[in-house]
Design an enzyme around this catalytic site. Sequence first.
Site, PDB file in Angstrom:
ATOM      1  N   HIS A 137     -22.876  18.286  31.932  1.00 40.34           N
ATOM      2  CA  HIS A 137     -23.516  18.299  33.262  1.00 40.34           C
ATOM      3  C   HIS A 137     -24.359  19.547  33.530  1.00 40.34           C
ATOM      4  CE1 HIS A 137     -21.443  14.716  34.454  1.00 40.34           C
ATOM      5  NE2 HIS A 137     -20.249  15.270  34.418  1.00 40.34           N
ATOM      6  N   GLY A 145     -20.519  20.062  37.858  1.00 35.35           N
ATOM      7  CA  GLY A 145     -19.437  19.221  37.369  1.00 35.35           C
ATOM      8  C   GLY A 145     -18.520  19.873  36.358  1.00 35.35           C
ATOM      9  N   HIS A 174     -18.328   9.876  33.280  1.00 34.75           N
ATOM     10  CA  HIS A 174     -19.437  10.380  34.096  1.00 34.75           C
ATOM     11  C   HIS A 174     -20.743  10.373  33.299  1.00 34.75           C
ATOM     12  CE1 HIS A 174     -15.758  12.277  35.830  1.00 34.75           C
ATOM     13  NE2 HIS A 174     -16.341  11.924  36.959  1.00 34.75           N
ATOM     14  N   ASP A 261     -12.055  10.999  29.844  1.00 35.20           N
ATOM     15  CA  ASP A 261     -11.767  10.546  31.214  1.00 35.20           C
ATOM     16  C   ASP A 261     -12.102   9.074  31.409  1.00 35.20           C
ATOM     17  OD1 ASP A 261     -14.467  11.047  30.978  1.00 35.20           O
ATOM     18  OD2 ASP A 261     -14.571  12.477  32.629  1.00 35.20           O
ATOM     19  N   TYR A 301      -8.801  14.432  32.222  1.00 34.29           N
ATOM     20  CA  TYR A 301      -8.060  15.213  33.207  1.00 34.29           C
ATOM     21  C   TYR A 301      -6.589  14.838  33.303  1.00 34.29           C
ATOM     22  CZ  TYR A 301     -12.871  16.194  33.860  1.00 34.29           C
ATOM     23  OH  TYR A 301     -14.166  16.564  33.598  1.00 34.29           O
TER      24      TYR A 301
END
EC number: 3.5.1.98
Length: 328
Positions: A137, A145, A174, A261, A301
């Site tokens: 990011h 991010g 993401h 993630d 995470y």
Amino acid sequence: MRSKDKIAYFYDGDVGSVYFGPNHPMKPHRLCMTHHLVLSYDLHKKMEIYRPHKAYPSELAQFHSEDYVEFLHRIRPDTQNSFRTELARFNLGEDCPVFENLFEFCQIYAGGTIDAARRLNNQLCDVAINWAGGLHHAKKCEASGFCYINDLVLGILELLKHHARVLYIDIDVHHGDGVEEAFYFTDRVMTVSFHKFGDLFFPGTGDVKEIGEKEGKFYAINVPLKDGIDDTSFTRLFKTIISKVIEIYQPSSIVLQCGADSLAGDRLGCFNLSIDGKFLSLWIYPSLHVMFMQVTGGGGYTKENVARCWTVETGVLLDTELPNSMNL
């Protein structure tokens, strides 16, 4: 003639000792957990293990602005209140906090990705792994991010010194916005990102209509997905799209960002993929004739799941099957 599938693995234990803060979802300790599993399953015996160099400010400035790099070098938790204007300008705050050894953390994970690219360029390995990297990011002049330095962009810039075309594939939940933005106007890097899109989901970019501009038009591909996608659907999409991309684009190197993630049960994610579904992404390696591949980490995470996932994916790259107890 090189030995088949020579794999280089980059790790520095110091990268896992930094602490973003008590309520922050980014836990670099997941890197130590991954490394311990790699050692427990004797995977290190099948790879060349390297401690990366700490990237110099001048190396980081190959992509990032010098004033931003200099600020990251200078800022400390005990002095940050004196730099409120700069903190806002460079987007440091709740998502991207200032913590002890922040700059050294950036130097280590970026150094690993740069070193990996250099070994690939010098044909000293076929695959290079840096699970500490993949912070996709970060922008030229600001953090974003949980990402401060965009090691992926730095690694790709290094690869471009020896490779005419680099394919970047991102399977983080993401959108890989920082990498896409960096190469949006060139045809020498094709970016392909599979990600959750919609409902104000971070970072809000990655619409299917974002395809690149000028010389880069049609060289950015976005695959926006909805909550709950499962292994079967993801596998079908991934194989169909990536096989066609490689057939048409014919890259001589691939950079694969393996954000974990996108696994089911992630603290910030919303997909329903198992580890089996995740490492299907590595299907691209054994079955295709791409000479060089760089693999990085990214998001993730729920620490235990991340460590298991990246260990299994290391095993896949080594053509080593791990016990079923590793799986989710």
